[in-house]
Write a protein that holds these residues in place. Sequence first.
Motif, PDB file in Angstrom:
ATOM      1  N   ALA A 104      38.498 -37.175 -49.269  1.00 48.53           N
ATOM      2  CA  ALA A 104      39.894 -37.179 -48.812  1.00 48.53           C
ATOM      3  C   ALA A 104      40.599 -35.896 -49.225  1.00 48.53           C
ATOM      4  CB  ALA A 104      40.624 -38.390 -49.386  1.00 48.53           C
ATOM      5  N   LEU A 105      40.372 -35.453 -50.448  1.00 48.20           N
ATOM      6  CA  LEU A 105      41.030 -34.238 -50.916  1.00 48.20           C
ATOM      7  C   LEU A 105      40.538 -33.012 -50.152  1.00 48.20           C
ATOM      8  CD1 LEU A 105      41.083 -34.897 -54.773  1.00 48.20           C
ATOM      9  CD2 LEU A 105      42.821 -35.453 -53.053  1.00 48.20           C
ATOM     10  N   GLU A 106      39.254 -33.007 -49.805  1.00 48.03           N
ATOM     11  CA  GLU A 106      38.726 -31.883 -49.033  1.00 48.03           C
ATOM     12  C   GLU A 106      39.312 -31.849 -47.622  1.00 48.03           C
ATOM     13  OE1 GLU A 106      34.523 -32.443 -49.326  1.00 48.03           O
ATOM     14  OE2 GLU A 106      34.349 -31.224 -51.157  1.00 48.03           O
ATOM     15  N   ALA A 107      39.710 -33.005 -47.104  1.00 48.51           N
ATOM     16  CA  ALA A 107      40.291 -33.066 -45.763  1.00 48.51           C
ATOM     17  C   ALA A 107      41.701 -32.489 -45.725  1.00 48.51           C
ATOM     18  CB  ALA A 107      40.307 -34.503 -45.255  1.00 48.51           C
ATOM     19  N   ILE A 108      42.386 -32.467 -46.869  1.00 48.86           N
ATOM     20  CA  ILE A 108      43.772 -32.001 -46.877  1.00 48.86           C
ATOM     21  C   ILE A 108      43.939 -30.630 -47.525  1.00 48.86           C
ATOM     22  CG2 ILE A 108      44.559 -34.384 -46.951  1.00 48.86           C
ATOM     23  CD1 ILE A 108      45.408 -33.930 -49.857  1.00 48.86           C
ATOM     24  N   GLY A 109      42.911 -30.143 -48.220  1.00 47.52           N
ATOM     25  CA  GLY A 109      43.072 -28.900 -48.960  1.00 47.52           C
ATOM     26  C   GLY A 109      41.967 -27.903 -48.718  1.00 47.52           C
ATOM     27  N   LYS A 110      42.283 -26.646 -48.961  1.00 49.64           N
ATOM     28  CA  LYS A 110      41.262 -25.610 -48.843  1.00 49.64           C
ATOM     29  C   LYS A 110      40.486 -25.432 -50.147  1.00 49.64           C
ATOM     30  CE  LYS A 110      44.233 -21.633 -50.002  1.00 49.64           C
ATOM     31  NZ  LYS A 110      44.738 -20.328 -49.499  1.00 49.64           N
ATOM     32  N   ARG A 111      41.077 -25.876 -51.256  1.00 47.25           N
ATOM     33  CA  ARG A 111      40.371 -25.812 -52.535  1.00 47.25           C
ATOM     34  C   ARG A 111      40.895 -26.899 -53.457  1.00 47.25           C
ATOM     35  NH1 ARG A 111      38.924 -20.626 -56.484  1.00 47.25           N
ATOM     36  NH2 ARG A 111      38.118 -21.903 -58.214  1.00 47.25           N
ATOM     37  N   ILE A 112      39.970 -27.505 -54.183  1.00 49.38           N
ATOM     38  CA  ILE A 112      40.311 -28.502 -55.192  1.00 49.38           C
ATOM     39  C   ILE A 112      40.120 -27.844 -56.555  1.00 49.38           C
ATOM     40  CG2 ILE A 112      39.773 -30.763 -56.148  1.00 49.38           C
ATOM     41  CD1 ILE A 112      38.553 -31.442 -53.375  1.00 49.38           C
ATOM     42  N   TRP A 113      41.176 -27.775 -57.309  1.00 51.22           N
ATOM     43  CA  TRP A 113      41.140 -27.153 -58.636  1.00 51.22           C
ATOM     44  C   TRP A 113      40.995 -28.253 -59.687  1.00 51.22           C
ATOM     45  CZ3 TRP A 113      41.356 -21.815 -58.984  1.00 51.22           C
ATOM     46  CH2 TRP A 113      41.723 -21.138 -57.813  1.00 51.22           C
ATOM     47  N   ASP A 114      39.947 -28.161 -60.496  1.00 54.30           N
ATOM     48  CA  ASP A 114      39.661 -29.170 -61.512  1.00 54.30           C
ATOM     49  C   ASP A 114      40.548 -28.929 -62.731  1.00 54.30           C
ATOM     50  OD1 ASP A 114      38.660 -30.958 -63.331  1.00 54.30           O
ATOM     51  OD2 ASP A 114      36.574 -30.355 -63.136  1.00 54.30           O
ATOM     52  N   MET A 115      41.471 -29.852 -62.965  1.00 54.57           N
ATOM     53  CA  MET A 115      42.391 -29.747 -64.094  1.00 54.57           C
ATOM     54  C   MET A 115      41.961 -30.612 -65.278  1.00 54.57           C
ATOM     55  SD  MET A 115      44.884 -27.602 -63.158  1.00 54.57           S
ATOM     56  CE  MET A 115      43.517 -26.626 -62.489  1.00 54.57           C
ATOM     57  N   GLY A 116      40.748 -31.184 -65.208  1.00 49.44           N
ATOM     58  CA  GLY A 116      40.241 -31.966 -66.322  1.00 49.44           C
ATOM     59  C   GLY A 116      40.309 -33.463 -66.082  1.00 49.44           C
ATOM     60  N   GLU A 117      40.104 -34.238 -67.114  1.00 44.67           N
ATOM     61  CA  GLU A 117      40.002 -35.694 -66.985  1.00 44.67           C
ATOM     62  C   GLU A 117      41.308 -36.431 -67.246  1.00 44.67           C
ATOM     63  OE1 GLU A 117      36.701 -37.514 -68.930  1.00 44.67           O
ATOM     64  OE2 GLU A 117      35.326 -35.864 -68.491  1.00 44.67           O
ATOM     65  N   GLU A 118      42.335 -35.732 -67.732  1.00 42.89           N
ATOM     66  CA  GLU A 118      43.598 -36.399 -68.067  1.00 42.89           C
ATOM     67  C   GLU A 118      44.643 -36.096 -66.993  1.00 42.89           C
ATOM     68  OE1 GLU A 118      43.796 -38.517 -70.494  1.00 42.89           O
ATOM     69  OE2 GLU A 118      41.731 -38.073 -71.077  1.00 42.89           O
ATOM     70  N   PRO A 119      45.071 -37.106 -66.211  1.00 42.76           N
ATOM     71  CA  PRO A 119      46.016 -36.868 -65.122  1.00 42.76           C
ATOM     72  C   PRO A 119      47.286 -36.106 -65.489  1.00 42.76           C
ATOM     73  CG  PRO A 119      45.057 -39.043 -64.879  1.00 42.76           C
ATOM     74  CD  PRO A 119      44.582 -38.512 -66.207  1.00 42.76           C
ATOM     75  N   PRO A 120      47.912 -36.341 -66.666  1.00 40.81           N
ATOM     76  CA  PRO A 120      49.150 -35.599 -66.956  1.00 40.81           C
ATOM     77  C   PRO A 120      48.976 -34.081 -66.921  1.00 40.81           C
ATOM     78  CG  PRO A 120      48.951 -37.468 -68.431  1.00 40.81           C
ATOM     79  CD  PRO A 120      47.640 -37.371 -67.695  1.00 40.81           C
ATOM     80  N   THR A 121      47.769 -33.605 -67.202  1.00 43.63           N
ATOM     81  CA  THR A 121      47.530 -32.162 -67.208  1.00 43.63           C
ATOM     82  C   THR A 121      47.792 -31.543 -65.844  1.00 43.63           C
ATOM     83  OG1 THR A 121      45.827 -32.485 -68.896  1.00 43.63           O
ATOM     84  CG2 THR A 121      45.828 -30.383 -67.755  1.00 43.63           C
ATOM     85  N   ALA A 122      47.398 -32.233 -64.785  1.00 44.76           N
ATOM     86  CA  ALA A 122      47.595 -31.696 -63.438  1.00 44.76           C
ATOM     87  C   ALA A 122      49.070 -31.560 -63.107  1.00 44.76           C
ATOM     88  CB  ALA A 122      46.897 -32.591 -62.414  1.00 44.76           C
ATOM     89  N   TYR A 123      49.875 -32.533 -63.536  1.00 44.08           N
ATOM     90  CA  TYR A 123      51.305 -32.459 -63.249  1.00 44.08           C
ATOM     91  C   TYR A 123      51.965 -31.352 -64.072  1.00 44.08           C
ATOM     92  CZ  TYR A 123      50.220 -36.826 -60.979  1.00 44.08           C
ATOM     93  OH  TYR A 123      49.646 -37.773 -60.162  1.00 44.08           O
ATOM     94  N   ALA A 124      51.512 -31.148 -65.295  1.00 39.62           N
ATOM     95  CA  ALA A 124      52.035 -30.031 -66.091  1.00 39.62           C
ATOM     96  C   ALA A 124      51.746 -28.710 -65.383  1.00 39.62           C
ATOM     97  CB  ALA A 124      51.422 -30.048 -67.492  1.00 39.62           C
ATOM     98  N   ALA A 125      50.533 -28.585 -64.829  1.00 39.98           N
ATOM     99  CA  ALA A 125      50.175 -27.352 -64.125  1.00 39.98           C
ATOM    100  C   ALA A 125      51.030 -27.161 -62.879  1.00 39.98           C
ATOM    101  CB  ALA A 125      48.695 -27.378 -63.754  1.00 39.98           C
TER     102      ALA A 125
END
Length: 282
Positions: A142-163
């Motif tokens: 699903a993520l590949e269908a909406i994006g040109k690149r998926i950036w791995d922000m790790g295993e803890e979801p809050p980290t992605a929102y901080a980024a």
Amino acid sequence: MEIGIVGLGAMGREIARNLVVAGHSVSAWNRSGGHVDGVRMVETPAQALQADLTLTMLSDDAAIRGVLLDADLLSGARPGLVHVVASTISVAFARELVEHHRKAGIAFVAAPVLGRPDVAAKGELNVLAAGAPAALEKARPALEAIGKRIWDMGEEPPTAYAAKIACNMMITMAIEAMAEAVVLTETNGLARERFFELILGTLFGCRPYQTYSGNIVRNEYPPGFKASLGLKDLRLAREAAAGAARALPMLDAVHGRMRQAVDAGLGDRDWSVMAQVTLAQD
């Protein structure tokens, strides 16, 4: 894959279209209704959680709390569901969501995105993804269908929102930097067009400068990413800074400028309208 969507705003509609094009079976709930070709609209958000994967694209913490948490909808989700939250939310609320998902026994993947609706329409979003490896792998198609690149922000979801919050903070700093630079150069006889030709061709040939310098040159700020939403994201950044007990003076400055733009009735204009406030200062 069966995919549910909660929230069909400007970004959600484009994401839904790309999921359909990619061959997924998509159902969606939206508070104000609506229609997207190929998407089955459902009557309740609970129905959108009866899928292999549900993508939530609501506007903020309060909307997600009101739609999903207050009614305890996560506890009734399909077993094995991966819940992908693509909204930009606070770090503190993301930590709360981790606990809600743990109690409900469903996987939580953070996937805030970089890009505006026009970028989403092309399926070229940058996806900042974080979560358990197995959940991320299930969400990948699903993520590949909406994006040109998926950036791995790790295993803890809050980290992605901080980024994501940090990225948006830096974009507003770039907008304010351009506006202040124009104050210096234009008052000394250099046209905006010539100054931006210089900086785009030398020091600052990156996307935020390329995208928003044109608005500043024309002094036109047609709706894109709304200033009101930009102010919300800067508030989230200030909350995160407070949580870290750190002073961020540049953040305070751009938050203040965006607040001025919104208070002046410009909240529905593109967030680069904050430059207009700077350039209009006596």
